[in-house]
Design an enzyme around this catalytic site. Structure first.
Site, short mmCIF file in Angstrom:
data_model
loop_
_atom_site.label_atom_id
_atom_site.label_comp_id
_atom_site.label_asym_id
_atom_site.label_seq_id
_atom_site.Cartn_x
_atom_site.Cartn_y
_atom_site.Cartn_z
N LYS A 49 -28.31 -35.64 -6.03
CA LYS A 49 -28.28 -36.65 -4.97
C LYS A 49 -28.80 -37.97 -5.53
O LYS A 49 -29.89 -38.01 -6.12
CB LYS A 49 -29.21 -36.16 -3.84
N VAL A 50 -28.01 -39.01 -5.37
CA VAL A 50 -28.44 -40.34 -5.84
C VAL A 50 -28.37 -41.32 -4.67
O VAL A 50 -27.53 -41.18 -3.79
CB VAL A 50 -27.57 -40.87 -7.01
#
Ligand code: G3P
Length: 217
Positions: A83-84
């Site tokens: 997840k960014v």
């Protein structure tokens, strides 16, 4: 529509997984910070329980740091999704990690333009936060409608993962709009099957049954 649970609690994940309707898990640094133990070991356990996509978020804010942490997260288990955040460096990291075959969930999305960028960067999932938009008097579900339309118009494969769901109607509305996934806290998933008429109806069925058994006895 797929249902993910948004928590870092292994106990809660196991309880929801036992229902047999759980498709995946999302976590974020705030959720994982609440749990005891090593976060990587916890994510590994979660993957073993769920056997579906499990998002673990980077905490670095620069491209190189996101790449380093992204590789570490992806190594935890084949179900891990990196997840960014939807920042300039986050989009760049999404493109690079996706290019390596790593699944990426782009989080903290609050506009359709941001969602368009994430899709172009090859995101597997885009996470628009509906509850947090509602919190500032902006219709979060309208954003979902816009993103679903845009992705459909251009055939983007990025899945719309409705995040920051606060109540069952977020899930129902998301399903009507054709969103791919909702991620919700355990209590919101529990609230989906609760209905007072179901409880009243069941109570009446059981009372009628008991009465009939007493007459026959
Ligand atoms: O995990 C991201 C998102 O679902 C967080 O939700 O309730 O903290 O806005 P919330």
């Amino acid at each position: 529509m797929k249902i993910f649970v948004d928590t870092g609690s292994i106990k809660d994940i196991q309880t929801i997984a036992d229902l047999g309707i759980l498709d995946g898990v999302t976590t974020n640094p705030s959720l994982l910070a609440k749990e005891p133990g090593d976060f990587k070991a916890n994510l590994k356990k979660i993957c073993e329980i769920v056997q579906g996509p499990v998002s673990g978020e980077v905490t670095a804010t620069d491209f190189a740091g996101m790449m380093r942490e992204g590789h570490d997260i992806a190594k935890i288990d084949s179900h891990m999704v990196v997840k960014v955040p939807l920042t300039r460096d986050g989009i760049k990291a999404c493109k690079a990690l996706s290019g390596e075959g790593i699944k990426v969930n782009v989080t903290l999305c609050f506009s359709a333009g941001q969602a368009l960028l994430a899709a172009k960067a090859g995101a597997t999932f885009i996470s628009p936060f509906v509850g947090r938009l509602d919190d500032i008097s902006t219709n979060g579900m309208e954003l979902i409608r816009e993103i679903v339309t845009i992705y459909k118009n251009y055939g983007f494969k990025t899945e719309v993962l409705v995040a920051s769901c606060r109540h069952p109607m977020h899930i129902v509305e998301a399903a009507k709009m054709g969103a791919d996934i909702c991620t919700c806290p355990p209590a919101v998933i529990e609230a989906l099957y609760n209905h007072p008429l179901t409880n009243i109806g069941l109570e009446k069925f059981l009372k009628d049954w008991e009465k009939a058994q007493a007459v026959k006895a």
